[in-house]
Design a protein around this motif. Structure first.
Motif, PDB file in Angstrom:
ATOM      1  N   SER A   1       0.932  -1.279  -0.041  1.00  0.00           N
ATOM      2  CA  SER A   1       0.123  -0.111   0.119  1.00  0.00           C
ATOM      3  C   SER A   1       0.583   1.211  -0.033  1.00  0.00           C
ATOM      4  CB  SER A   1      -0.948   0.044   1.110  1.00  0.00           C
ATOM      5  OG  SER A   1      -0.253   0.130   2.526  1.00  0.00           O
ATOM      6  N   ASP A   2       2.105   1.261   0.328  1.00  0.00           N
ATOM      7  CA  ASP A   2       3.227   2.266   0.517  1.00  0.00           C
ATOM      8  C   ASP A   2       4.463   1.658   0.061  1.00  0.00           C
ATOM      9  OD1 ASP A   2       4.750   4.438   1.033  1.00  0.00           O
ATOM     10  OD2 ASP A   2       3.319   5.427   2.808  1.00  0.00           O
ATOM     11  N   LEU A   3       4.984   2.053  -0.902  1.00  0.00           N
ATOM     12  CA  LEU A   3       6.426   1.490  -1.066  1.00  0.00           C
ATOM     13  C   LEU A   3       7.374   2.297  -0.847  1.00  0.00           C
ATOM     14  CD1 LEU A   3       5.825  -0.443  -4.560  1.00  0.00           C
ATOM     15  CD2 LEU A   3       5.403  -1.349  -2.299  1.00  0.00           C
ATOM     16  N   SER A   4       7.094   3.349  -0.231  1.00  0.00           N
ATOM     17  CA  SER A   4       8.369   4.325   0.252  1.00  0.00           C
ATOM     18  C   SER A   4       9.018   3.575   1.317  1.00  0.00           C
ATOM     19  CB  SER A   4       7.755   5.584   0.496  1.00  0.00           C
ATOM     20  OG  SER A   4       7.117   5.354   1.870  1.00  0.00           O
ATOM     21  N   TRP A   5      10.518   4.076   1.300  1.00  0.00           N
ATOM     22  CA  TRP A   5      11.256   3.944   2.395  1.00  0.00           C
ATOM     23  C   TRP A   5      10.809   4.328   3.530  1.00  0.00           C
ATOM     24  CZ3 TRP A   5      14.376   1.231   4.963  1.00  0.00           C
ATOM     25  CH2 TRP A   5      15.214   1.644   5.916  1.00  0.00           C
ATOM     26  N   GLU A   6      10.380   5.389   3.734  1.00  0.00           N
ATOM     27  CA  GLU A   6       9.836   5.949   4.721  1.00  0.00           C
ATOM     28  C   GLU A   6       8.895   5.272   5.531  1.00  0.00           C
ATOM     29  OE1 GLU A   6      11.803   8.938   2.506  1.00  0.00           O
ATOM     30  OE2 GLU A   6       9.972   7.579   2.135  1.00  0.00           O
TER      31      GLU A   6
END
Length: 202
Positions: free
Chosen positions: A74-79
């Motif tokens: 759902s969220d592939l960001s590193w953050e």
């Protein structure tokens, strides 16, 4: 010999053997509190615990860290992944071992740069476990509601109990398999390491 028992008896033996590693039990218990999607404790901390018990070593002998995989696309960001890692650091504080948490939905973003081959996006944590360099490594355990153990072992458990390291040439390059196998054999000389050429072609 455990590796020749029927699969249901091997599963019971696996739980019994892994339960001798108190650190592993604590990692399983604390990871369940994080409620990560599709999570498993996986890789070396599992099969190396088995190797240790089978060869009459301390259950935690030679285990560098404890890997926790989960899957959240759902969220592939590193953050987003880093937020989970930081939450894990709080949960695992005080454990006598390092715990590494990784979102397997993000692996394709960095795998080629690290290993030199492209990795298609995974669709689940199980798909990531399927791609370990050795079939012996393809093992995951998590706690389900009520404390029931869920075991994922796409290649069975016989090789794990029989100390056989078998190549799994679906993704990782040959050098990765051979490097890992050589390191393991130094630590557990009882291992039978099969040559890369013994595996089916890619």
């Amino acid at each position: 010999m455990i590796g020749r028992l029927p699969l249901d008896e091997q599963l019971a033996a696996l739980k019994s053997v892994l339960s001798q590693n108190e650190t592993l039990l604590e990692v399983l218990d604390r990871t369940s509190s994080l409620a990560l999607p599709g999570w498993y404790v996986t890789a070396g901390c599992l099969f190396q615990t088995v190797w240790n018990v089978v060869t009459d070593r301390l259950p935690t002998n030679g285990i560098k860290d404890y890997d926790v995989f989960y899957f959240d696309d759902s969220d592939l960001s590193w953050e987003a992944e880093d937020a989970v890692i930081r939450a894990g650091k709080e949960v695992f504080v005080g454990l006598p071992a390092e715990v590494e948490i990784r979102n397997e939905a993000r692996v394709h973003l960095w795998y080629e740069q690290k290993f030199g081959v492209a990795c298609a996006p995974y669709t689940a944590t199980e798909a990531a476990i399927d791609c370990f360099a050795a079939t012996t490594c393809c093992l995951g355990v998590r706690l389900e509601p009520g404390g029931r153990w869920r075991v994922y072992a796409p290649h069975g458990l016989s090789d794990v109990f029989n100390l056989v390291v078998r190549p799994n040439p679906v993704l990782a390059p040959r050098v990765v398999y051979e490097t890992k196998a050589a390191r393991w054999r130094q630590q557990w000389p009882e291992l039978s390491v099969l040559d890369w050429s013994s595996s089916p072609s890619r």
